[in-house]
Design a protein around this motif. Structure first.
Motif, mmCIF file in Angstrom:
data_model
loop_
_atom_site.group_PDB
_atom_site.id
_atom_site.type_symbol
_atom_site.label_atom_id
_atom_site.label_comp_id
_atom_site.label_asym_id
_atom_site.label_seq_id
_atom_site.Cartn_x
_atom_site.Cartn_y
_atom_site.Cartn_z
ATOM 1 N N PRO A 278 0.833 -1.212 0.000
ATOM 2 C CA PRO A 278 0.000 0.000 0.000
ATOM 3 C C PRO A 278 0.863 1.256 0.000
ATOM 4 O O PRO A 278 1.869 1.342 0.704
ATOM 5 C CB PRO A 278 -0.800 -0.117 1.298
ATOM 6 N N GLY A 279 0.467 2.220 -0.806
ATOM 7 C CA GLY A 279 1.171 3.484 -0.872
ATOM 8 C C GLY A 279 2.265 3.545 -1.907
ATOM 9 O O GLY A 279 2.681 4.644 -2.308
ATOM 10 N N ALA A 280 2.767 2.389 -2.360
ATOM 11 C CA ALA A 280 3.773 2.391 -3.417
ATOM 12 C C ALA A 280 3.121 2.841 -4.718
ATOM 13 O O ALA A 280 1.968 2.523 -4.993
ATOM 14 C CB ALA A 280 4.390 1.008 -3.587
ATOM 15 N N ALA A 281 3.843 3.577 -5.537
ATOM 16 C CA ALA A 281 3.325 3.972 -6.843
ATOM 17 C C ALA A 281 3.333 2.773 -7.780
ATOM 18 O O ALA A 281 4.217 1.901 -7.696
ATOM 19 C CB ALA A 281 4.172 5.097 -7.430
ATOM 20 N N CYS A 282 2.363 2.744 -8.698
ATOM 21 C CA CYS A 282 2.306 1.650 -9.666
ATOM 22 C C CYS A 282 3.635 1.482 -10.388
ATOM 23 O O CYS A 282 4.080 0.356 -10.636
ATOM 24 C CB CYS A 282 1.195 1.903 -10.682
ATOM 25 N N MET A 320 0.825 -1.016 -14.386
ATOM 26 C CA MET A 320 2.157 -1.020 -13.777
ATOM 27 C C MET A 320 3.154 -0.621 -14.866
ATOM 28 O O MET A 320 3.641 -1.457 -15.635
ATOM 29 C CB MET A 320 2.502 -2.413 -13.229
ATOM 30 N N ILE A 321 3.400 0.698 -14.937
ATOM 31 C CA ILE A 321 4.221 1.224 -16.025
ATOM 32 C C ILE A 321 4.914 2.497 -15.550
ATOM 33 O O ILE A 321 4.400 3.229 -14.695
ATOM 34 C CB ILE A 321 3.331 1.511 -17.266
ATOM 35 N N GLU A 322 6.090 2.752 -16.082
ATOM 36 C CA GLU A 322 6.829 3.963 -15.745
ATOM 37 C C GLU A 322 5.971 5.194 -16.025
ATOM 38 O O GLU A 322 5.341 5.311 -17.082
ATOM 39 C CB GLU A 322 8.132 4.032 -16.558
ATOM 40 N N GLY A 323 5.938 6.105 -15.070
ATOM 41 C CA GLY A 323 5.153 7.323 -15.207
ATOM 42 C C GLY A 323 3.804 7.267 -14.519
ATOM 43 O O GLY A 323 3.166 8.306 -14.349
ATOM 44 N N GLU A 325 1.967 7.246 -11.376
ATOM 45 C CA GLU A 325 2.249 7.545 -9.972
ATOM 46 C C GLU A 325 1.074 7.239 -9.055
ATOM 47 O O GLU A 325 1.141 7.503 -7.844
ATOM 48 C CB GLU A 325 2.652 9.018 -9.847
ATOM 49 N N GLN A 326 0.005 6.661 -9.602
ATOM 50 C CA GLN A 326 -1.144 6.257 -8.781
ATOM 51 C C GLN A 326 -0.655 5.331 -7.653
ATOM 52 O O GLN A 326 0.010 4.322 -7.900
ATOM 53 C CB GLN A 326 -2.158 5.517 -9.649
ATOM 54 N N PRO A 327 -0.944 5.676 -6.391
ATOM 55 C CA PRO A 327 -0.521 4.789 -5.296
ATOM 56 C C PRO A 327 -1.369 3.527 -5.225
ATOM 57 O O PRO A 327 -2.573 3.555 -5.528
ATOM 58 C CB PRO A 327 -0.707 5.654 -4.048
ATOM 59 N N LEU A 328 -0.745 2.439 -4.846
ATOM 60 C CA LEU A 328 -1.460 1.187 -4.658
ATOM 61 C C LEU A 328 -2.318 1.270 -3.400
ATOM 62 O O LEU A 328 -1.908 1.825 -2.379
ATOM 63 C CB LEU A 328 -0.486 0.025 -4.558
ATOM 64 N N VAL A 329 -3.510 0.677 -3.489
ATOM 65 C CA VAL A 329 -4.489 0.708 -2.402
ATOM 66 C C VAL A 329 -4.947 -0.722 -2.151
ATOM 67 O O VAL A 329 -5.148 -1.487 -3.107
ATOM 68 C CB VAL A 329 -5.699 1.592 -2.794
ATOM 69 N N VAL A 354 -2.132 -10.328 -8.864
ATOM 70 C CA VAL A 354 -1.776 -9.982 -7.491
ATOM 71 C C VAL A 354 -2.798 -8.986 -6.957
ATOM 72 O O VAL A 354 -3.238 -8.092 -7.693
ATOM 73 C CB VAL A 354 -0.353 -9.375 -7.439
ATOM 74 N N THR A 355 -3.195 -9.137 -5.698
ATOM 75 C CA THR A 355 -4.031 -8.140 -5.054
ATOM 76 C C THR A 355 -3.251 -7.484 -3.915
ATOM 77 O O THR A 355 -2.427 -8.134 -3.255
ATOM 78 C CB THR A 355 -5.344 -8.742 -4.528
ATOM 79 N N VAL A 356 -3.482 -6.207 -3.730
ATOM 80 C CA VAL A 356 -2.818 -5.459 -2.675
ATOM 81 C C VAL A 356 -3.529 -5.729 -1.352
ATOM 82 O O VAL A 356 -4.762 -5.654 -1.271
ATOM 83 C CB VAL A 356 -2.829 -3.940 -2.967
ATOM 84 N N THR A 357 -2.766 -6.080 -0.326
ATOM 85 C CA THR A 357 -3.307 -6.314 1.007
ATOM 86 C C THR A 357 -2.936 -5.139 1.921
ATOM 87 O O THR A 357 -2.334 -4.165 1.477
ATOM 88 C CB THR A 357 -2.761 -7.627 1.587
ATOM 89 N N GLU A 358 -3.282 -5.249 3.184
ATOM 90 C CA GLU A 358 -2.977 -4.163 4.118
ATOM 91 C C GLU A 358 -1.477 -3.991 4.352
ATOM 92 O O GLU A 358 -1.020 -2.901 4.711
ATOM 93 C CB GLU A 358 -3.670 -4.422 5.467
ATOM 94 N N ASP A 359 -0.715 -5.057 4.127
ATOM 95 C CA ASP A 359 0.725 -4.965 4.410
ATOM 96 C C ASP A 359 1.618 -5.474 3.286
ATOM 97 O O ASP A 359 2.804 -5.685 3.486
ATOM 98 C CB ASP A 359 1.053 -5.715 5.700
ATOM 99 N N GLY A 360 1.057 -5.682 2.105
ATOM 100 C CA GLY A 360 1.879 -6.168 0.996
ATOM 101 C C GLY A 360 1.015 -6.584 -0.168
ATOM 102 O O GLY A 360 0.177 -5.823 -0.643
ATOM 103 N N GLY A 361 1.232 -7.817 -0.635
ATOM 104 C CA GLY A 361 0.462 -8.331 -1.751
ATOM 105 C C GLY A 361 0.147 -9.798 -1.561
ATOM 106 O O GLY A 361 0.752 -10.479 -0.726
ATOM 107 N N ARG A 362 -0.817 -10.284 -2.324
ATOM 108 C CA ARG A 362 -1.180 -11.702 -2.306
ATOM 109 C C ARG A 362 -1.397 -12.158 -3.738
ATOM 110 O O ARG A 362 -2.121 -11.527 -4.496
ATOM 111 C CB ARG A 362 -2.458 -11.921 -1.488
#
Length: 375
Positions: A278-282, A320-323, A325-329, A354-362
């Motif tokens: 969470p919070g990382a940019a795409c 998921m591409i350079e440029g 900047e949408q944060p992962l939720v 992959v799905t984004v979880t509260e602390d990473g991915g699954r």
């Protein structure tokens, strides 16, 4: 595969989605949303009108107003049966009447509206003639994340679609490859996807030998030979939600180089997955996967983005591409699928949803990412 049928979405589910979409429109500075037949309309209302109709069908979502569906009178009975219909006001129109005037009455004459990317030009132009003070933005530009964050029920459906794709791979690796045509293996893939519950097969890429260097190779009649690397990429819709997975297999024993390239792509795919939080940019997912391949000297042979969103369609935002900047939720779902493509020789791609979880991915795909040897 066995299991109980998923619980259908309720009128309350669709009502909540329409309310959420109207709020998102207001937050984006729009006067409302105009949703034509297609995946957005299905997601918002549960209604899927005939795709080939030229008659105007349009969902109107305006903050502070009840949702309205402008629909041809002859299709109104079907619209009334949709799961989301209790949350809608149906505004039907008959042939010979002006549907654009009926729609215009629901809209701010000087407003800016988000409109479905797949709306017909003839309908948009007619609305502009009826309301020359209005302006429009495509939903992909105005609200790209409208469907991006999935709720718990949607995640279950995506997980089930992923499991069905995994079961398909486990079966396809048992069939003969050598001496058969790509088209024959592709037909096997399509049959297996349906056997494991898919109602719609969107793609079955079987790219053997030098064809594997084309990421979107169209399946042909090439005979698969012993010594070929074969990229398999397949997916579709199960219970209305998408699957998409890629694995690369080898007919007989691979060369050291083929193993090395496959191991490289597997490491890149792992790096992309590890970057999900969470919070990382795409773009950070793309950067992580791409760096592994570039550092090994194969950067020029990774020629596409690292991933795309998935939901009621198999390709949708976020990307998921350079440029980007949408944060992962938490709740976002997308592919992580780096590849290396050596022109005239072979290609390798490994892809999981992959799905984004509260602390990473699954991961929603969990078949082996090791190089599988087939006959």
């Amino acid at each position: 595969m066995t299991g109980t049928a998923p619980a259908p979405f309720t009128a309350d589910d669709y009502r909540a989605r329409m309310e959420r979409a109207a709020r998102a429109a207001a937050d984006a500075g729009l006067a409302g949303l105009l949703v034509a037949p297609g995946p957005d309309l299905v997601w918002l209302t549960g209604y899927a009108p005939p795709a080939e109709t030229e008659r105007l069908t349009l969902l109107v979502l305006v903050p502070g107003q009840d949702p309205a569906l402008v629909v041809p009178a002859l299709e109104a009975p079907d619209a009334a049966k949709a799961a989301g219909a209790p949350g809608l006001t149906l505004r039907d129109w008959t042939d010979g009447k002006d549907p654009y005037a009926a729609t215009a009455a629901l809209l701010d004459a000087s407003g800016r509206f988000g409109i479905s990317d797949n709306a017909w030009a003839m309908h948009l132009l007619a609305l502009q003639r009826a309301l020359p003070g209005t302006s429009y933005a495509s939903l992909t530009d105005a609200l790209p994340m409208l469907r991006a964050v999935k709720d718990a029920a949607e995640l279950e459906l995506l997980a089930a679609a992923g499991a069905a794709a995994d079961a398909t791979f486990e079966e396809i690796r048992k069939v003969p490859f050598g001496g058969r045509r790509e088209s024959e293996v592709a037909a096997d893939l399509a049959g297996l996807l349906r056997r494991f519950g898919h109602s719609q097969v969107d793609f079955t890429i079987v790219a053997s030998g030098p064809n594997g260097a084309n990421p979107h190779h169209e399946v042909g009649d090439r005979l698969i030979e012993r010594g070929d690397m074969v990229v398999l990429d397949f997916g579709g819709l199960k219970d209305g939600y998408g699957s998409d997975t890629s694995r690369t297999v080898h007919v007989g024993e691979p060369t050291d180089e083929e193993r090395r390239v496959h191991d490289l792509v597997r490491a890149a795919q792992q790096a992309g997955y590890d970057a999900v939080r969470p919070g990382a940019a795409c773009q950070e997912v793309d950067r992580a996967a791409r760096a592994v391949i570039a550092d090994a000297g194969y950067g020029e042979y990774f020629i596409h983005r690292t991933g795309h969103g998935i939901g009621v369609t198999t390709h949708e935002p976020p990307y998921m591409i350079e440029g980007e900047e949408q944060p992962l939720v938490p709740g976002m779902c997308f592919s992580v699928e780096p590849g290396v493509y050596l022109p005239g020789r072979f290609g390798v791609r490994i892809e999981d949803i992959v799905t984004v979880t509260e602390d990473g991915g699954r991961r929603l795909n969990d078949t082996t990412r090791e190089l599988v040897i087939v006959d």
